[in-house]
Design a protein around this motif. Structure first.
Motif, PDB file in Angstrom:
ATOM      1  N   UNK A  97       0.843  -1.195   0.000  1.00  0.00           N
ATOM      2  CA  UNK A  97       0.000   0.000   0.000  1.00  0.00           C
ATOM      3  C   UNK A  97       0.880   1.247   0.000  1.00  0.00           C
ATOM      4  N   UNK A  98       1.936   1.247   0.808  1.00  0.00           N
ATOM      5  CA  UNK A  98       2.868   2.382   0.839  1.00  0.00           C
ATOM      6  C   UNK A  98       3.406   2.661  -0.554  1.00  0.00           C
ATOM      7  N   UNK A  99       3.811   1.605  -1.258  1.00  0.00           N
ATOM      8  CA  UNK A  99       4.388   1.772  -2.595  1.00  0.00           C
ATOM      9  C   UNK A  99       3.354   2.256  -3.605  1.00  0.00           C
ATOM     10  N   UNK A 155      -3.044   5.141  -7.066  1.00  0.00           N
ATOM     11  CA  UNK A 155      -3.861   4.465  -8.073  1.00  0.00           C
ATOM     12  C   UNK A 155      -3.654   2.954  -7.972  1.00  0.00           C
ATOM     13  N   UNK A 156      -4.750   2.226  -7.804  1.00  0.00           N
ATOM     14  CA  UNK A 156      -4.673   0.775  -7.639  1.00  0.00           C
ATOM     15  C   UNK A 156      -5.093   0.108  -8.939  1.00  0.00           C
ATOM     16  N   UNK A 157      -4.130  -0.494  -9.608  1.00  0.00           N
ATOM     17  CA  UNK A 157      -4.408  -1.215 -10.846  1.00  0.00           C
ATOM     18  C   UNK A 157      -4.801  -2.661 -10.560  1.00  0.00           C
ATOM     19  N   UNK A 169      -4.212  -4.921  -7.229  1.00  0.00           N
ATOM     20  CA  UNK A 169      -5.346  -5.538  -6.528  1.00  0.00           C
ATOM     21  C   UNK A 169      -5.101  -7.031  -6.331  1.00  0.00           C
ATOM     22  N   UNK A 170      -4.588  -7.678  -7.362  1.00  0.00           N
ATOM     23  CA  UNK A 170      -4.302  -9.120  -7.277  1.00  0.00           C
ATOM     24  C   UNK A 170      -3.182  -9.392  -6.272  1.00  0.00           C
ATOM     25  N   UNK A 171      -2.142  -8.563  -6.286  1.00  0.00           N
ATOM     26  CA  UNK A 171      -1.034  -8.743  -5.343  1.00  0.00           C
ATOM     27  C   UNK A 171      -1.523  -8.554  -3.904  1.00  0.00           C
TER      28      UNK A 171
END
Length: 112
Positions: free
Chosen positions: A44-46, A54-56, A60-62
């Motif tokens: 999440x930090x990264x 922005x969450x791709x 999301x899978x990771x």
């Protein structure tokens, strides 16, 4: 694999359990839980450091994979304590709704 409920997950996950010998059976899974939670936090930090939050789909899978590892360790600790994930979830909801009804969602302390 489809799961009916948390108790089913807990029983199935136990098949992959291998006790690492320490002075108590909850030590290893507790340390694993902290480690995996740290991995979630690091990802999440990264996301914020490198991607502006922005969450791709790959992110999301990771995160889903890491959260699954958190769930696995949680299930092992619960099993060692003789607790079911179902009863933990139910107790947590009861606590949260009690706090909500009393206007105590925010703040500090376990017993608010």
């Amino acid at each position: 694999m489809k799961l009916q409920d948390f108790d089913h997950y807990q029983r199935e996950s136990r098949k992959t359990w291998n006790l690492v010998h320490t002075d108590h059976p909850i030590v290893y899974p507790t340390l694993g839980l902290a480690n995996e939670a740290g991995e979630v936090a690091g990802k999440v930090k990264k996301l914020f450091r490198d991607k502006g939050g922005q969450i791709g789909e790959a992110d999301r899978e990771a995160l889903k994979q890491e959260l699954g590892d958190v769930l696995w360790y949680l299930a092992q600790i619960a099993t060692e304590l003789g607790l079911s994930l179902q009863e933990i979830a139910e107790a947590n909801l009861a606590k949260l709704f009690s706090r909500l009804e009393r206007g105590q969602i925010g703040g500090e302390g376990d017993n608010r």
